[in-house]
Design an enzyme around this catalytic site. Structure first.
Site, short mmCIF file in Angstrom:
data_model
loop_
_atom_site.label_atom_id
_atom_site.label_comp_id
_atom_site.label_asym_id
_atom_site.label_seq_id
_atom_site.Cartn_x
_atom_site.Cartn_y
_atom_site.Cartn_z
N TYR A 142 0.83 -1.21 0.00
CA TYR A 142 0.00 0.00 0.00
C TYR A 142 0.87 1.27 0.00
CZ TYR A 142 -4.07 -2.94 1.11
OH TYR A 142 -5.06 -3.88 1.09
N LYS A 191 3.18 -15.35 2.32
CA LYS A 191 3.08 -16.10 1.06
C LYS A 191 4.50 -16.45 0.64
CE LYS A 191 0.64 -17.63 -2.48
NZ LYS A 191 -0.21 -18.82 -2.36
N ASP A 223 -3.32 -18.06 1.69
CA ASP A 223 -4.48 -18.72 1.07
C ASP A 223 -5.06 -19.77 2.01
OD1 ASP A 223 -1.96 -19.77 0.60
OD2 ASP A 223 -2.47 -20.69 -1.31
N ASP A 247 -5.42 -6.48 5.98
CA ASP A 247 -6.60 -5.72 5.56
C ASP A 247 -7.71 -6.70 5.18
OD1 ASP A 247 -8.26 -3.71 4.68
OD2 ASP A 247 -7.15 -3.29 2.84
N ASP A 251 -11.15 -8.29 7.84
CA ASP A 251 -12.57 -8.17 7.50
C ASP A 251 -13.23 -9.54 7.49
OD1 ASP A 251 -12.44 -5.46 7.32
OD2 ASP A 251 -13.26 -5.33 5.29
#
Ligand code: NAD
Length: 355
Positions: A142, A191, A223, A247, A251
């Site tokens: 980001y 990852k 994943d 992020d 959620d």
């Protein structure tokens, strides 16, 4: 003890829910012998209306001078068409940057009394769900270099992720310290089978883990983590991960609990000063109607006591009062209270009565 708290009530339901949390802090102060001096500052849409900009310097200075910051929420339809630098959300990014907040701490748990609100099958959450996501907040993709360029097949766009050892070390320490206050289990999500940043992440997290022999540390690929959250959520205690993975996964985790009106959060930096806020927004559809659920903000104030002021017993008292109110079947409208729903003020009264 005396503590200075900057109140950033913001827009929509912000003022109602922050006022509720202040009433709870006052009660805690009386019971435990502390003084919380709360000073309000403008940020978001209300600051645009009053001063022309979303984050006045006075607010930044006031927050920097305080021991901690309690925020309601910012934004609303009135300012939706404003240009980028005059949008209420700019205030949040500006405050995070000014306060040097590089960690976002998001607890998510299922209250037994509200287990029916969980969208997962009852057998999947039979062992409960109570985790904290520790998300890196100021690095990664980001904040990396991005742009457009001419590529092999025509115009293309790119974003880059970079993490320094220092950034990973400091977030890892937050995760291990948090785990020490909980079930002493950290799962680091990356990852590493594909990304070089993840391989550095993994290596660094494990080096820091050696400083915390009382905490277990395991790795999980992102994943797999997305899948495990809905297959076996009870296995998670503290999760530490990058800005983007955090992020998305935070959620997902919040949805497992079934209600955003209950979930607090903390953003922390290298000092004790933090920014505490509910995870939900300003709910303009119910603002000013005494319908807002104040619990997420009251629990955010409890997190402030625990993490910024080291007042664990006081934070426990607030969390236990919320538990008891929910166990008694008291509900706001968003928790399915129906005809018997309590308003924001009445739910706060009920929590105060339990304190
Ligand atoms: P929202 O979280 O404000 O509302 C989503 C839904 O949940 C609405 O129906 C709302 O009534 C309900 N809700 C939210 N909090 C509640 C509470 N405490 N009690 C009862 N019901 C509650 O999200 P949105 O509608 O997408 O956004 C509204 C505004 O809030 C937008 O301007 C958005 O940019 C802003 N926002 C701010 C923050 C923040 O300040 N951190 C975060 C998210 C959204």
């Amino acid at each position: 003890m005396e503590y200075k708290i900057a109140l950033v009530k913001g827009d929509g339901i912000g003022p109602e829910i922050v006022d509720s949390a202040v009433r709870v802090l006052e009660k805690i102060g009386q019971t435990f012998g502390h003084t919380f001096t709360c000073t309000p500052y403008l940020a978001g849409g209300c600051a645009i209306d009053a001063t022309g900009i979303p984050l006045p310097q006075e607010t930044v200075d006031g927050c920097l001078a305080a021991d901690s910051v309690l925020l309601g929420a910012v934004g609303g339809p009135k300012w939706d068409k404003n240009p980028g630098n005059l949008r209420p959300e700019k205030a949040l990014l500006g405050l995070r940057a000014a306060l040097g907040l590089f960690t976002n701490l998001r607890p998510a748990k299922i209250y037994p009394a509200l287990a029916g609100d969980c969208p997962l099958r009852p057998d999947i959450v039979a062992n409960g769900f109570d985790m904290v996501m520790v998300r890196e907040l100021t690095g990664g993709i980001y904040f990396g270099e991005r742009g457009r360029r001419d590529g092999k097949y025509g115009p293309e766009a790119y974003d880059t992720e970079a993490y320094s050892v220092m950034e990973i070390e400091r977030i890892a320490r937050v995760a291990f310290e948090t785990a020490r206050k909980r079930r002493k289990n950290v799962i680091s999500i990356d990852k590493a089978n594909v990304l070089e940043t993840s391989r550095l992440w993994r290596e660094t997290v494990h080096r820091i883990a050696e400083e915390y022999p009382d905490v277990t540390c395991t790795d999980m690929l992102v994943d797999n983590a997305a899948m495990q959250l809905v297959r076996n959520p009870a296995q998670f205690d503290v999760v530490v991960t990058t800005n983007m993975f955090g992020d998305i996964l935070s959620d997902e985790a919040s949805q497992i609990t079934g209600s955003i009106g209950l979930l607090p959060s903390a953003s922390l930096g290298s000092t004790k000063r933090g920014l505490y806020e509910p995870i939900h927004g300003s709910a303009p559809d119910i603002a000013g109607q005494n319908k807002a659920n104040p619990i997420a903000t009251i629990l955010s104030a409890a997190m402030m006591l625990r993490y910024s002021f080291d007042l664990g017993a006081e934070a426990d008292a607030i969390e236990a009062a919320v538990d008891r109110v929910l166990n008694k079947g008291l509900r706001t409208a968003d928790l399915g209270g129906g005809e018997a729903s309590l308003g924001c003020t009445e739910m706060t009264d009920a929590i105060l009565a339990e304190l």
